[in-house]
Motif scaffolding. Structure first.
Motif, PDB file in Angstrom:
ATOM      1  N   LEU A  42       0.715  -1.364   0.006  1.00 30.67           N
ATOM      2  CA  LEU A  42      -0.117  -0.168   0.210  1.00 30.67           C
ATOM      3  C   LEU A  42       0.634   1.291   0.061  1.00 30.67           C
ATOM      4  CD1 LEU A  42      -2.888   1.203  -0.037  1.00 30.67           C
ATOM      5  CD2 LEU A  42      -2.953   1.090   2.504  1.00 30.67           C
ATOM      6  N   PRO A  43       1.774   1.533   0.777  1.00 29.47           N
ATOM      7  CA  PRO A  43       2.695   2.622   0.634  1.00 29.47           C
ATOM      8  C   PRO A  43       3.242   2.994  -0.732  1.00 29.47           C
ATOM      9  CG  PRO A  43       3.413   1.366   2.413  1.00 29.47           C
ATOM     10  CD  PRO A  43       2.544   0.427   1.661  1.00 29.47           C
ATOM     11  N   PHE A  44       3.339   1.992  -1.446  1.00 28.56           N
ATOM     12  CA  PHE A  44       3.871   2.243  -2.932  1.00 28.56           C
ATOM     13  C   PHE A  44       2.756   2.661  -3.780  1.00 28.56           C
ATOM     14  CE2 PHE A  44       6.856  -0.192  -0.496  1.00 28.56           C
ATOM     15  CZ  PHE A  44       8.227   0.450  -0.746  1.00 28.56           C
ATOM     16  N   VAL A  45       1.870   2.383  -3.556  1.00 29.92           N
ATOM     17  CA  VAL A  45       0.566   2.661  -4.573  1.00 29.92           C
ATOM     18  C   VAL A  45       0.619   4.001  -4.739  1.00 29.92           C
ATOM     19  CG1 VAL A  45      -1.998   2.490  -4.961  1.00 29.92           C
ATOM     20  CG2 VAL A  45      -0.714   0.777  -3.809  1.00 29.92           C
ATOM     21  N   ARG A  46       0.400   4.742  -6.117  1.00 33.11           N
ATOM     22  CA  ARG A  46       0.351   5.974  -6.302  1.00 33.11           C
ATOM     23  C   ARG A  46      -0.947   6.529  -6.511  1.00 33.11           C
ATOM     24  NH1 ARG A  46       4.605   8.374  -4.759  1.00 33.11           N
ATOM     25  NH2 ARG A  46       4.200   6.664  -3.269  1.00 33.11           N
ATOM     26  N   TRP A  47      -1.138   7.943  -6.348  1.00 30.17           N
ATOM     27  CA  TRP A  47      -2.573   8.520  -6.440  1.00 30.17           C
ATOM     28  C   TRP A  47      -2.277  10.137  -6.864  1.00 30.17           C
ATOM     29  CZ3 TRP A  47      -7.285   6.418  -6.373  1.00 30.17           C
ATOM     30  CH2 TRP A  47      -8.297   7.141  -6.411  1.00 30.17           C
ATOM     31  N   GLU A  48      -2.892  10.419  -7.987  1.00 29.69           N
ATOM     32  CA  GLU A  48      -2.440  11.948  -8.570  1.00 29.69           C
ATOM     33  C   GLU A  48      -3.522  12.865  -7.922  1.00 29.69           C
ATOM     34  OE1 GLU A  48      -1.016  14.835 -10.310  1.00 29.69           O
ATOM     35  OE2 GLU A  48      -0.312  12.734 -10.566  1.00 29.69           O
ATOM     36  N   ARG A  49      -2.794  13.658  -7.281  1.00 32.89           N
ATOM     37  CA  ARG A  49      -3.749  14.729  -6.774  1.00 32.89           C
ATOM     38  C   ARG A  49      -3.406  16.210  -7.313  1.00 32.89           C
ATOM     39  NH1 ARG A  49      -1.986  11.561  -2.479  1.00 32.89           N
ATOM     40  NH2 ARG A  49      -3.824  10.586  -1.162  1.00 32.89           N
ATOM     41  N   GLY A  50      -2.487  16.520  -8.117  1.00 30.82           N
ATOM     42  CA  GLY A  50      -2.161  17.799  -8.949  1.00 30.82           C
ATOM     43  C   GLY A  50      -0.792  18.012  -8.328  1.00 30.82           C
ATOM     44  N   PRO A  51      -0.548  19.377  -9.265  1.00 25.49           N
ATOM     45  CA  PRO A  51       1.000  19.789  -8.693  1.00 25.49           C
ATOM     46  C   PRO A  51       1.022  20.255  -7.067  1.00 25.49           C
ATOM     47  CG  PRO A  51      -0.088  21.063 -10.745  1.00 25.49           C
ATOM     48  CD  PRO A  51      -1.389  19.956 -10.000  1.00 25.49           C
ATOM     49  N   GLY A  52       2.119  19.947  -6.891  1.00 28.64           N
ATOM     50  CA  GLY A  52       2.533  20.347  -5.231  1.00 28.64           C
ATOM     51  C   GLY A  52       2.024  19.654  -4.472  1.00 28.64           C
ATOM     52  N   GLN A  53       1.118  18.400  -4.692  1.00 30.63           N
ATOM     53  CA  GLN A  53       0.574  17.487  -3.936  1.00 30.63           C
ATOM     54  C   GLN A  53       1.290  16.186  -3.654  1.00 30.63           C
ATOM     55  OE1 GLN A  53      -2.117  18.209  -1.721  1.00 30.63           O
ATOM     56  NE2 GLN A  53      -1.859  20.383  -2.511  1.00 30.63           N
ATOM     57  N   PRO A  54       1.233  15.368  -2.588  1.00 28.44           N
ATOM     58  CA  PRO A  54       1.851  14.336  -2.539  1.00 28.44           C
ATOM     59  C   PRO A  54       1.115  13.088  -3.452  1.00 28.44           C
ATOM     60  CG  PRO A  54       0.509  14.538  -0.546  1.00 28.44           C
ATOM     61  CD  PRO A  54       0.752  15.991  -1.325  1.00 28.44           C
ATOM     62  N   GLY A  55       2.010  12.369  -4.058  1.00 28.82           N
ATOM     63  CA  GLY A  55       1.402  11.101  -5.006  1.00 28.82           C
ATOM     64  C   GLY A  55       1.320   9.976  -4.261  1.00 28.82           C
ATOM     65  N   GLN A  56       1.375   9.856  -3.339  1.00 31.46           N
ATOM     66  CA  GLN A  56       1.012   8.497  -2.480  1.00 31.46           C
ATOM     67  C   GLN A  56      -0.286   8.453  -1.927  1.00 31.46           C
ATOM     68  OE1 GLN A  56       4.460   7.442   0.012  1.00 31.46           O
ATOM     69  NE2 GLN A  56       3.323   6.539   1.544  1.00 31.46           N
ATOM     70  N   ALA A  57      -0.740   7.094  -2.273  1.00 28.86           N
ATOM     71  CA  ALA A  57      -2.263   6.999  -2.359  1.00 28.86           C
ATOM     72  C   ALA A  57      -2.726   7.102  -0.766  1.00 28.86           C
ATOM     73  CB  ALA A  57      -2.502   5.607  -2.654  1.00 28.86           C
ATOM     74  N   VAL A  58      -1.641   6.568   0.147  1.00 28.46           N
ATOM     75  CA  VAL A  58      -2.248   6.619   1.889  1.00 28.46           C
ATOM     76  C   VAL A  58      -0.713   7.141   2.483  1.00 28.46           C
ATOM     77  CG1 VAL A  58      -2.633   5.275   3.892  1.00 28.46           C
ATOM     78  CG2 VAL A  58      -3.518   4.835   1.600  1.00 28.46           C
ATOM     79  N   LEU A  59      -1.209   8.666   3.031  1.00 25.22           N
ATOM     80  CA  LEU A  59      -0.042   9.078   3.704  1.00 25.22           C
ATOM     81  C   LEU A  59      -0.367   9.889   4.701  1.00 25.22           C
ATOM     82  CD1 LEU A  59       3.096  10.113   3.461  1.00 25.22           C
ATOM     83  CD2 LEU A  59       2.161  11.882   1.916  1.00 25.22           C
ATOM     84  N   PHE A  60       0.366   9.596   5.865  1.00 28.06           N
ATOM     85  CA  PHE A  60       0.223  10.402   7.299  1.00 28.06           C
ATOM     86  C   PHE A  60       1.306  11.496   6.970  1.00 28.06           C
ATOM     87  CE2 PHE A  60      -1.642   6.211   8.130  1.00 28.06           C
ATOM     88  CZ  PHE A  60      -2.792   6.691   8.943  1.00 28.06           C
ATOM     89  N   ASP A  61       0.995  12.960   6.367  1.00 29.75           N
ATOM     90  CA  ASP A  61       2.080  13.845   6.177  1.00 29.75           C
ATOM     91  C   ASP A  61       2.020  14.530   7.454  1.00 29.75           C
ATOM     92  OD1 ASP A  61       3.433  15.745   5.332  1.00 29.75           O
ATOM     93  OD2 ASP A  61       2.535  16.036   3.343  1.00 29.75           O
ATOM     94  N   MET A  62       3.170  14.174   8.470  1.00 26.86           N
ATOM     95  CA  MET A  62       3.133  14.728   9.550  1.00 26.86           C
ATOM     96  C   MET A  62       3.967  16.251   9.386  1.00 26.86           C
ATOM     97  SD  MET A  62       2.283  12.450  11.279  1.00 26.86           S
ATOM     98  CE  MET A  62       2.590  13.026  13.263  1.00 26.86           C
ATOM     99  N   GLU A  63       4.690  16.633   8.311  1.00 32.05           N
ATOM    100  CA  GLU A  63       5.187  17.806   8.168  1.00 32.05           C
ATOM    101  C   GLU A  63       4.099  18.917   7.818  1.00 32.05           C
ATOM    102  OE1 GLU A  63       8.499  19.821   5.049  1.00 32.05           O
ATOM    103  OE2 GLU A  63       8.075  17.917   5.178  1.00 32.05           O
ATOM    104  N   ARG A  64       3.133  18.311   7.160  1.00 33.38           N
ATOM    105  CA  ARG A  64       2.041  19.211   6.482  1.00 33.38           C
ATOM    106  C   ARG A  64       0.949  19.337   7.322  1.00 33.38           C
ATOM    107  NH1 ARG A  64       1.403  18.617  -0.010  1.00 33.38           N
ATOM    108  NH2 ARG A  64       0.314  20.424   0.288  1.00 33.38           N
ATOM    109  N   GLY A  65       0.662  18.045   8.276  1.00 31.77           N
ATOM    110  CA  GLY A  65      -0.329  18.177   8.957  1.00 31.77           C
ATOM    111  C   GLY A  65      -1.551  17.384   8.272  1.00 31.77           C
ATOM    112  N   ARG A  66      -1.418  16.463   7.450  1.00 35.41           N
ATOM    113  CA  ARG A  66      -2.288  16.003   6.690  1.00 35.41           C
ATOM    114  C   ARG A  66      -2.501  14.445   6.592  1.00 35.41           C
ATOM    115  NH1 ARG A  66      -2.217  20.864   6.491  1.00 35.41           N
ATOM    116  NH2 ARG A  66      -2.490  22.260   4.608  1.00 35.41           N
ATOM    117  N   LEU A  67      -3.659  14.067   6.404  1.00 32.23           N
ATOM    118  CA  LEU A  67      -3.770  12.653   6.215  1.00 32.23           C
ATOM    119  C   LEU A  67      -4.372  12.287   5.000  1.00 32.23           C
ATOM    120  CD1 LEU A  67      -4.172   9.619   6.930  1.00 32.23           C
ATOM    121  CD2 LEU A  67      -6.178  10.223   8.167  1.00 32.23           C
ATOM    122  N   TYR A  68      -3.784  11.645   4.052  1.00 25.97           N
ATOM    123  CA  TYR A  68      -4.447  11.371   2.600  1.00 25.97           C
ATOM    124  C   TYR A  68      -4.627   9.861   2.579  1.00 25.97           C
ATOM    125  CZ  TYR A  68      -1.985  15.963   1.651  1.00 25.97           C
ATOM    126  OH  TYR A  68      -1.605  17.120   1.316  1.00 25.97           O
ATOM    127  N   ALA A  69      -5.974   9.687   2.147  1.00 21.51           N
ATOM    128  CA  ALA A  69      -6.408   8.365   1.756  1.00 21.51           C
ATOM    129  C   ALA A  69      -7.046   8.153   0.526  1.00 21.51           C
ATOM    130  CB  ALA A  69      -7.115   7.764   3.063  1.00 21.51           C
TER     131      ALA A  69
END
Length: 486
Positions: free
Chosen positions: A59-86
């Motif tokens: 699952l950590p290697f699954v990609r997900w396109e969110r647009g420019p400047g956004q993380p491309g990881q499908a599931v990510l707990f982004d501690m630096e930006r304070g976001r949870l992406y699923a």
């Protein structure tokens, strides 16, 4: 159903039964050494293990396109930006209530599963069970099955035995490192972090968490095993409150199996017209149990409903040409009905399971609708505490507020602030005009002053209008009149 059935549920089992011997007085019982078994439920457990490990490691290697400047990881707990992406969902820190709702939803699902099939989650999908099965697979491949391992435990050390022990623990550590390494990949871009860790460029925190998770996996799956499922996990302690006699749990048909005896003895008793049970007291059900309990002693909260004892017993019954199901997934209420000569009734659909199912659907739907309807902008307001209000020289009252604007869009946006609920309100954004720009995927904190001649406490609304689209977001607060001024 006789009330004594629920009163006799026990968790104070003796793990040493699995070794067919008792430890000496004052000696702690040896840990359980389960025997390998084949059957339908063992195959289901292998399928669950493969599914869970595949999801966890891939699952950590699954990609997900969110647009420019956004993380491309499908599931990510982004501690630096304070976001949870699923995948298509993005949760901000201010939306932690969604995580709270997810925890409540998971709890309801577990309770519903318990009402339907007891601790089936524990037996097939719990991480402790999955990694314990994986460690046992490694152990059996290197040291042999239960009988060989028990013999080697008491045998003197030889060079071959030392190599076996070393190889086993080396394999366990490698699996544990892979487990800890995969976990940290959920908190940073996985391909990048893998490269950084291999080349030594990763942060000390990343390496520290890999070490910590390697150690916990190694200890819990290699040594603690059944102790985690029985004593460390809170779920068995909840069984007294949520245990359901209508749930499909692993149970022993004692009315059919008792009195126990060998196949030869049972044949002799039946020839004489005396009662004889189908259980031959082979202890296979105990030997294969990963917890080390004897299910023939009655319902036990420590049972994780893995069904391995069912496979073991069915195998013995097949060899003896006796019908399967002496140990089976069956409601305890049905065991008692059958014992008294009544027909069994499957009551999976009943008031409890329907009510829990509806609650799960309602909560999931509410969260889904909330996520679907939420906007890409938000405003939050906090009223000043000290002073609450200030009397101005012209007799008007001024209140101070901290306003935070959230821009969740991928482009910079400008908002115009206004206040409603006061007839003669004047609003001042300290250091800014009424229009305020907010960078993409960012927040901006503002100091806002509102003055009015109102002499009564009033509810007011702060309105932030997107100048480009015209859409507005609001937040409620209070305007408090001055009591004597300052």
């Amino acid at each position: 159903m006789a009330p004594v059935s629920m009163a006799t549920l026990d968790i104070s089992f003796k793990p040493e039964r699995a070794h067919l011997r008792r430890p000496k007085r004052g000696v702690i019982a040896e840990r359980v050494v389960p025997q390998a078994v084949r059957g339908r439920y063992r195959r289901l457990k292998w399928a669950a293990l493969i599914l869970c490990l595949t999801i966890y490691y891939i699952l950590p290697f699954v990609r997900w396109e969110r647009g420019p400047g956004q993380p491309g990881q499908a599931v990510l707990f982004d501690m630096e930006r304070g976001r949870l992406y699923a995948f298509f969902i993005e949760i901000w820190p201010q939306e932690v209530y969604y995580l709270t709702g997810l925890l409540v939803l998971a709890t309801l699902v577990l309770i519903w599963i318990n009402a339907v099939a007891g601790r089936i989650w524990c037996g097939y999908f719990c991480p402790q069970t999955v990694w314990t099965d994986l460690f046992l697979l490694v152990e059996r491949a290197i040291e042999g099955d239960r009988r060989e391992r028990l013999k080697k435990r008491d045998a003197p050390l030889t060079v071959r035995r030392i190599l076996e022990i070393g190889l086993k623990h080396a394999a366990w550590i490698l699996v544990s490192m892979a487990t800890g390494g995969a976990f940290v990949l959920y908190f940073a871009d996985a391909p990048t972090l893998v490269g950084d860790m291999v080349t030594g460029r990763a942060s000390a925190i990343a390496y520290a968490w890999v070490v910590i998770l390697t150690g916990t996996t190694y200890v819990l799956a290699g040594f603690a095993r059944e102790q985690v499922c029985t004593w460390m996990c809170p779920w068995p302690r909840l069984q007294g409150a949520i245990w359901d006699p209508e749930a499909l749990t692993v149970n022993y048909r004692d009315y059919r199996g008792e009195p126990r005896g060998s196949a030869k003895k049972a044949a002799e008793l039946r020839a004489k017209g005396e009662p004889a049970g189908d259980c031959v007291d082979c202890l296979q059900c105990v030997n294969v149990c990963p917890i080390g309990i004897d299910i023939r002693e009655g319902p036990n909260f420590a049972c994780i409903n893995c069904g391995l004892c069912v496979d073991a017993c069915d195998g013995v019954m097949a060899k003896l040409d006796r019908p399967r199901g002496l140990i089976d997934y069956e409601a305890w209420a049905n065991i008692e009905r059958e014992r008294s000569g009544q027909p069994a009734r499957r009551r999976v659909v009943r008031t409890k399971t329907v009510a829990l199912g509806l609650a799960i659907v309602a909560l999931a739907a509410a969260m889904g609708v909330g996520l679907a309807l939420r906007g890409d902008a938000k405003i939050a307001v906090i009223h000043d505490r000290n002073p609450v209000a200030v009397r101005l020289s012209d007799g008007r009252t001024r209140n101070g507020y901290t306003v935070r604007l959230y821009n969740k869009a991928d482009n910079e946006r400008s908002f115009r602030l206004a206040v409603s609920g006061l007839t003669d309100a004047a609003i001042e954004v300290v250091g800014h005009d009424a229009a305020v720009s907010v960078a993409s995927d960012a927040t901006r904190e503002l100091r806002v002053l509102v003055s009015s001649a109102e002499g009564e406490r009033r509810s007011i609304a702060f309105v932030a209008t997107d100048l480009a689209s015209g859409r507005a977001v609001t937040a409620q607060d209070m305007f408090i009149p001055s009591e004597g001024g300052r």
